[in-house]
Design a protein around this motif. Structure first.
Motif, PDB file in Angstrom:
ATOM      1  N   PHE A  75       8.140 -12.274 -12.082  1.00 37.50           N
ATOM      2  CA  PHE A  75       8.091 -11.684 -13.416  1.00 37.50           C
ATOM      3  C   PHE A  75       7.339 -12.604 -14.379  1.00 37.50           C
ATOM      4  CE2 PHE A  75       9.713 -10.966 -17.684  1.00 37.50           C
ATOM      5  CZ  PHE A  75       9.583  -9.591 -17.797  1.00 37.50           C
ATOM      6  N   ARG A  76       7.606 -13.902 -14.296  1.00 36.78           N
ATOM      7  CA  ARG A  76       6.937 -14.861 -15.181  1.00 36.78           C
ATOM      8  C   ARG A  76       5.427 -14.868 -14.922  1.00 36.78           C
ATOM      9  NH1 ARG A  76       5.650 -19.783 -13.785  1.00 36.78           N
ATOM     10  NH2 ARG A  76       7.164 -19.758 -12.076  1.00 36.78           N
ATOM     11  N   ARG A  77       5.031 -14.868 -13.656  1.00 36.58           N
ATOM     12  CA  ARG A  77       3.600 -14.851 -13.329  1.00 36.58           C
ATOM     13  C   ARG A  77       2.946 -13.554 -13.817  1.00 36.58           C
ATOM     14  NH1 ARG A  77       5.582 -16.030  -8.027  1.00 36.58           N
ATOM     15  NH2 ARG A  77       5.893 -18.278  -7.789  1.00 36.58           N
ATOM     16  N   THR A  78       3.644 -12.445 -13.646  1.00 31.77           N
ATOM     17  CA  THR A  78       3.092 -11.155 -14.089  1.00 31.77           C
ATOM     18  C   THR A  78       2.924 -11.138 -15.600  1.00 31.77           C
ATOM     19  OG1 THR A  78       4.313 -10.112 -12.272  1.00 31.77           O
ATOM     20  CG2 THR A  78       3.342  -8.660 -13.913  1.00 31.77           C
ATOM     21  N   LEU A  79       3.915 -11.660 -16.313  1.00 31.36           N
ATOM     22  CA  LEU A  79       3.837 -11.698 -17.780  1.00 31.36           C
ATOM     23  C   LEU A  79       2.662 -12.551 -18.233  1.00 31.36           C
ATOM     24  CD1 LEU A  79       5.268 -10.777 -20.368  1.00 31.36           C
ATOM     25  CD2 LEU A  79       6.640 -12.869 -20.264  1.00 31.36           C
ATOM     26  N   ILE A  80       2.476 -13.711 -17.602  1.00 26.24           N
ATOM     27  CA  ILE A  80       1.337 -14.569 -17.926  1.00 26.24           C
ATOM     28  C   ILE A  80       0.032 -13.847 -17.621  1.00 26.24           C
ATOM     29  CG2 ILE A  80       0.131 -16.698 -17.282  1.00 26.24           C
ATOM     30  CD1 ILE A  80       2.905 -17.955 -16.777  1.00 26.24           C
ATOM     31  N   GLU A 235      -2.846  -1.649 -16.682  1.00 23.47           N
ATOM     32  CA  GLU A 235      -3.520  -2.043 -15.444  1.00 23.47           C
ATOM     33  C   GLU A 235      -3.122  -3.456 -15.019  1.00 23.47           C
ATOM     34  OE1 GLU A 235      -5.747  -0.686 -13.183  1.00 23.47           O
ATOM     35  OE2 GLU A 235      -5.064   1.181 -14.063  1.00 23.47           O
ATOM     36  N   ALA A 236      -2.973  -4.348 -15.990  1.00 22.06           N
ATOM     37  CA  ALA A 236      -2.602  -5.730 -15.664  1.00 22.06           C
ATOM     38  C   ALA A 236      -1.178  -5.807 -15.110  1.00 22.06           C
ATOM     39  CB  ALA A 236      -2.734  -6.608 -16.911  1.00 22.06           C
ATOM     40  N   TRP A 237      -0.253  -5.029 -15.679  1.00 22.05           N
ATOM     41  CA  TRP A 237       1.135  -5.032 -15.186  1.00 22.05           C
ATOM     42  C   TRP A 237       1.201  -4.597 -13.728  1.00 22.05           C
ATOM     43  CZ3 TRP A 237       5.301  -7.385 -16.646  1.00 22.05           C
ATOM     44  CH2 TRP A 237       5.557  -7.645 -17.993  1.00 22.05           C
ATOM     45  N   LYS A 238       0.424  -3.592 -13.358  1.00 19.33           N
ATOM     46  CA  LYS A 238       0.530  -3.053 -12.004  1.00 19.33           C
ATOM     47  C   LYS A 238      -0.558  -3.576 -11.066  1.00 19.33           C
ATOM     48  CE  LYS A 238      -1.820   1.341 -13.102  1.00 19.33           C
ATOM     49  NZ  LYS A 238      -2.836   1.326 -12.024  1.00 19.33           N
ATOM     50  N   GLU A 239      -1.181  -4.676 -11.421  1.00 18.07           N
ATOM     51  CA  GLU A 239      -2.219  -5.255 -10.570  1.00 18.07           C
ATOM     52  C   GLU A 239      -1.649  -5.676  -9.215  1.00 18.07           C
ATOM     53  OE1 GLU A 239      -5.654  -6.527  -9.000  1.00 18.07           O
ATOM     54  OE2 GLU A 239      -5.357  -5.290 -10.777  1.00 18.07           O
ATOM     55  N   PHE A 240      -2.456  -5.510  -8.181  1.00 16.66           N
ATOM     56  CA  PHE A 240      -1.996  -5.838  -6.825  1.00 16.66           C
ATOM     57  C   PHE A 240      -3.038  -6.605  -6.004  1.00 16.66           C
ATOM     58  CE2 PHE A 240      -2.010  -4.595  -2.311  1.00 16.66           C
ATOM     59  CZ  PHE A 240      -0.834  -5.182  -1.907  1.00 16.66           C
ATOM     60  N   ILE A 241      -4.245  -6.053  -5.887  1.00 16.78           N
ATOM     61  CA  ILE A 241      -5.180  -6.524  -4.875  1.00 16.78           C
ATOM     62  C   ILE A 241      -5.638  -7.969  -5.084  1.00 16.78           C
ATOM     63  CG2 ILE A 241      -7.213  -5.571  -6.059  1.00 16.78           C
ATOM     64  CD1 ILE A 241      -6.633  -5.679  -2.248  1.00 16.78           C
ATOM     65  N   PHE A 242      -5.969  -8.367  -6.335  1.00 20.74           N
ATOM     66  CA  PHE A 242      -6.447  -9.730  -6.580  1.00 20.74           C
ATOM     67  C   PHE A 242      -5.358 -10.775  -6.293  1.00 20.74           C
ATOM     68  CE2 PHE A 242      -9.767  -7.532  -9.058  1.00 20.74           C
ATOM     69  CZ  PHE A 242     -10.888  -8.177  -8.566  1.00 20.74           C
ATOM     70  N   PRO A 243      -4.151 -10.633  -6.859  1.00 19.52           N
ATOM     71  CA  PRO A 243      -3.099 -11.609  -6.539  1.00 19.52           C
ATOM     72  C   PRO A 243      -2.671 -11.565  -5.069  1.00 19.52           C
ATOM     73  CG  PRO A 243      -2.561 -10.417  -8.539  1.00 19.52           C
ATOM     74  CD  PRO A 243      -3.706  -9.698  -7.903  1.00 19.52           C
ATOM     75  N   TYR A 244      -2.715 -10.393  -4.457  1.00 19.80           N
ATOM     76  CA  TYR A 244      -2.284 -10.254  -3.063  1.00 19.80           C
ATOM     77  C   TYR A 244      -3.168 -11.070  -2.122  1.00 19.80           C
ATOM     78  CZ  TYR A 244      -1.177  -8.058   1.418  1.00 19.80           C
ATOM     79  OH  TYR A 244      -0.810  -7.837   2.724  1.00 19.80           O
ATOM     80  N   ILE A 245      -4.480 -11.114  -2.411  1.00 17.22           N
ATOM     81  CA  ILE A 245      -5.409 -11.833  -1.536  1.00 17.22           C
ATOM     82  C   ILE A 245      -5.643 -13.266  -2.003  1.00 17.22           C
ATOM     83  CG2 ILE A 245      -7.803 -11.887  -0.705  1.00 17.22           C
ATOM     84  CD1 ILE A 245      -7.768  -8.875  -0.638  1.00 17.22           C
ATOM     85  N   LEU A 246      -5.740 -13.473  -3.314  1.00 16.15           N
ATOM     86  CA  LEU A 246      -6.103 -14.788  -3.836  1.00 16.15           C
ATOM     87  C   LEU A 246      -4.897 -15.675  -4.139  1.00 16.15           C
ATOM     88  CD1 LEU A 246      -8.958 -13.688  -6.273  1.00 16.15           C
ATOM     89  CD2 LEU A 246      -9.198 -14.683  -3.989  1.00 16.15           C
ATOM     90  N   PRO A 248      -1.477 -15.329  -2.432  1.00 11.41           N
ATOM     91  CA  PRO A 248      -0.419 -14.748  -1.589  1.00 11.41           C
ATOM     92  C   PRO A 248       0.898 -15.518  -1.632  1.00 11.41           C
ATOM     93  CG  PRO A 248      -2.053 -15.879  -0.238  1.00 11.41           C
ATOM     94  CD  PRO A 248      -2.595 -15.848  -1.624  1.00 11.41           C
ATOM     95  N   SER A 249       0.819 -16.813  -1.905  1.00 14.34           N
ATOM     96  CA  SER A 249       2.039 -17.629  -1.942  1.00 14.34           C
ATOM     97  C   SER A 249       2.741 -17.582  -3.293  1.00 14.34           C
ATOM     98  CB  SER A 249       1.697 -19.090  -1.604  1.00 14.34           C
ATOM     99  OG  SER A 249       1.111 -19.186  -0.327  1.00 14.34           O
ATOM    100  N   TYR A 250       2.093 -16.963  -4.265  1.00 14.14           N
ATOM    101  CA  TYR A 250       2.650 -16.903  -5.619  1.00 14.14           C
ATOM    102  C   TYR A 250       2.593 -15.455  -6.113  1.00 14.14           C
ATOM    103  CZ  TYR A 250       1.406 -21.731  -4.790  1.00 14.14           C
ATOM    104  OH  TYR A 250       1.268 -22.966  -4.208  1.00 14.14           O
ATOM    105  N   PRO A 251       3.449 -14.591  -5.564  1.00 11.60           N
ATOM    106  CA  PRO A 251       3.352 -13.152  -5.845  1.00 11.60           C
ATOM    107  C   PRO A 251       3.725 -12.792  -7.277  1.00 11.60           C
ATOM    108  CG  PRO A 251       5.342 -13.613  -4.605  1.00 11.60           C
ATOM    109  CD  PRO A 251       4.571 -14.904  -4.659  1.00 11.60           C
ATOM    110  N   ILE A 252       3.052 -11.747  -7.781  1.00 15.76           N
ATOM    111  CA  ILE A 252       3.478 -11.113  -9.023  1.00 15.76           C
ATOM    112  C   ILE A 252       4.290  -9.871  -8.637  1.00 15.76           C
ATOM    113  CG2 ILE A 252       1.484 -12.023 -10.274  1.00 15.76           C
ATOM    114  CD1 ILE A 252       0.234  -9.261 -10.153  1.00 15.76           C
ATOM    115  N   LYS A 259       5.870  -6.710  -0.502  1.00 19.60           N
ATOM    116  CA  LYS A 259       6.608  -7.593   0.406  1.00 19.60           C
ATOM    117  C   LYS A 259       7.908  -6.952   0.856  1.00 19.60           C
ATOM    118  CE  LYS A 259       9.033 -12.026   0.585  1.00 19.60           C
ATOM    119  NZ  LYS A 259       9.373 -13.276  -0.132  1.00 19.60           N
ATOM    120  N   TYR A 260       8.663  -6.408  -0.098  1.00 18.69           N
ATOM    121  CA  TYR A 260       9.966  -5.836   0.258  1.00 18.69           C
ATOM    122  C   TYR A 260       9.827  -4.478   0.945  1.00 18.69           C
ATOM    123  CZ  TYR A 260      12.852  -9.453  -1.756  1.00 18.69           C
ATOM    124  OH  TYR A 260      13.476 -10.646  -1.985  1.00 18.69           O
ATOM    125  N   TYR A 261       8.841  -3.707   0.559  1.00 13.16           N
ATOM    126  CA  TYR A 261       8.708  -2.370   1.148  1.00 13.16           C
ATOM    127  C   TYR A 261       8.116  -2.426   2.554  1.00 13.16           C
ATOM    128  CZ  TYR A 261       7.938   2.649   1.437  1.00 13.16           C
ATOM    129  OH  TYR A 261       7.973   3.960   1.824  1.00 13.16           O
TER     130      TYR A 261
END
Length: 302
Positions: A75-80, A235-246, A248-252, A259-261
């Protein structure tokens, strides 16, 4: 009532043309929202339903220390991510929009170049950044002086992807670069609606370029600015592809849902995170709308 009927008759064509869109969007929004809420109230273990109609997935945010830390960090990373990406896209979009709003030789070519990020698939952009900045990548080789045209800066290899700050920073950079043309087009349409005579009148009264920008451009551009901030924040709140690949160890939050699904086969927790994400989007949109309306009224009075 009479005024409402008159307004309806005047805009009947517009209203009737929008009804199919509202029905389409509303129908699927209800289905998805209902199913998402149902999943979030279901406890899963190994992909199997353990308990239905339970608040277990919400309670474990506070009762499960491991999940609490994972969720809080995401949540903190997503907010940032949202706080940095949203204004950056506004600024870069405004700069590029003002650039191509002026008439100059080769404006069509410049406009095409600025729209280029939209033509490149997101996965390609992300893969290029991964190749450049991963351990052993071109950027590390450059900083280590392996290319003759650049001086040696570091004696050891750097993995930008393994660092929490640089990996999220790369995700932010990729997102801003990829989506800036969208902001640019929205703001450009707003700039083209401003009558040039207003600037000419202000110049005859001795107004500087800075005064024109703050007292003419910004107030008249507020509807476009509002659209950019609200749409880009969503769009920023629901971003996936950039953080997922770049990163991966610090998920938003978007990556945490995957991960859970998919990985942990826990649709209930994934849906609960999705509900939290929707609430964050709604709250952010409301707050931005409220603040922007206040700013707009202030600018009008000024």
């Amino acid at each position: 009532m009479r005024k409402i009927l008159i307004a309806f008759r005047k805009n009947s064509f517009l209203i009737y043309s929008l009804i199919p869109a509202f029905l389409y969007i509303g129908f699927f929004a209800l289905i998805i929202g209902f199913y998402l809420l149902k999943l979030s109230l279901t406890k899963y273990a190994g992909g199997d339903v353990v308990l239905s109609s339970t608040l277990y997935n919400y309670i474990k945010i506070f009762d499960d220390p491991m999940f609490n830390k994972e969720f809080s960090d995401a949540f903190r990373r997503t907010l940032i991510f949202v706080i940095v990406v949203t204004p950056l896209q506004l600024v870069t979009g405004l700069i590029t929009a003002m650039l191509i709003n002026k008439s100059f030789a080769g404006r069509g070519i410049v406009r095409s170049i600025l729209l280029l990020p939209l033509a490149i698939p997101t996965i390609v952009t992300t893969s290029v950044l991964l190749i450049l900045f991963s351990k052993g990548g071109h950027m590390t080789s450059l900083l280590m002086g392996r290319y003759s045209f650049f001086p040696k800066i570091f004696d050891y290899e750097i993995s930008f992807i393994s660092n929490p700050y640089t990996s999220i920073g790369l995700s932010i950079f990729g997102k801003v670069w990829r989506d800036t043309p969208i902001s640019m087009l929205i703001l450009l349409s707003g700039l083209q609606q401003i009558n040039e005579e207003q600037y000419e009148a202000a110049r005859t009264m001795g107004a500087t370029a800075v005064q024109n920008f703050f007292y003419i451009t910004i107030p008249l551009l507020m509807p476009s600015i509002s659209s950019v901030l609200i749409l880009r924040s969503i769009e920023a709140w629901k971003e996936f592809i950039f953080p997922y690949i770049l990163a991966p160890s610090y998920p938003i939050l978007g990556v945490l849902i995957e991960k859970y699904y998919v990985q942990l086969m826990d649709p209930g927790t994934a849906a609960m995170v999705g509900i939290v994400l929707i609430v964050c989007i709604l709250v952010t949109s409301y707050v931005l709308t409220y603040i922007l309306n206040k700013i707009n009224r202030y600018l009008i009075r000024a």
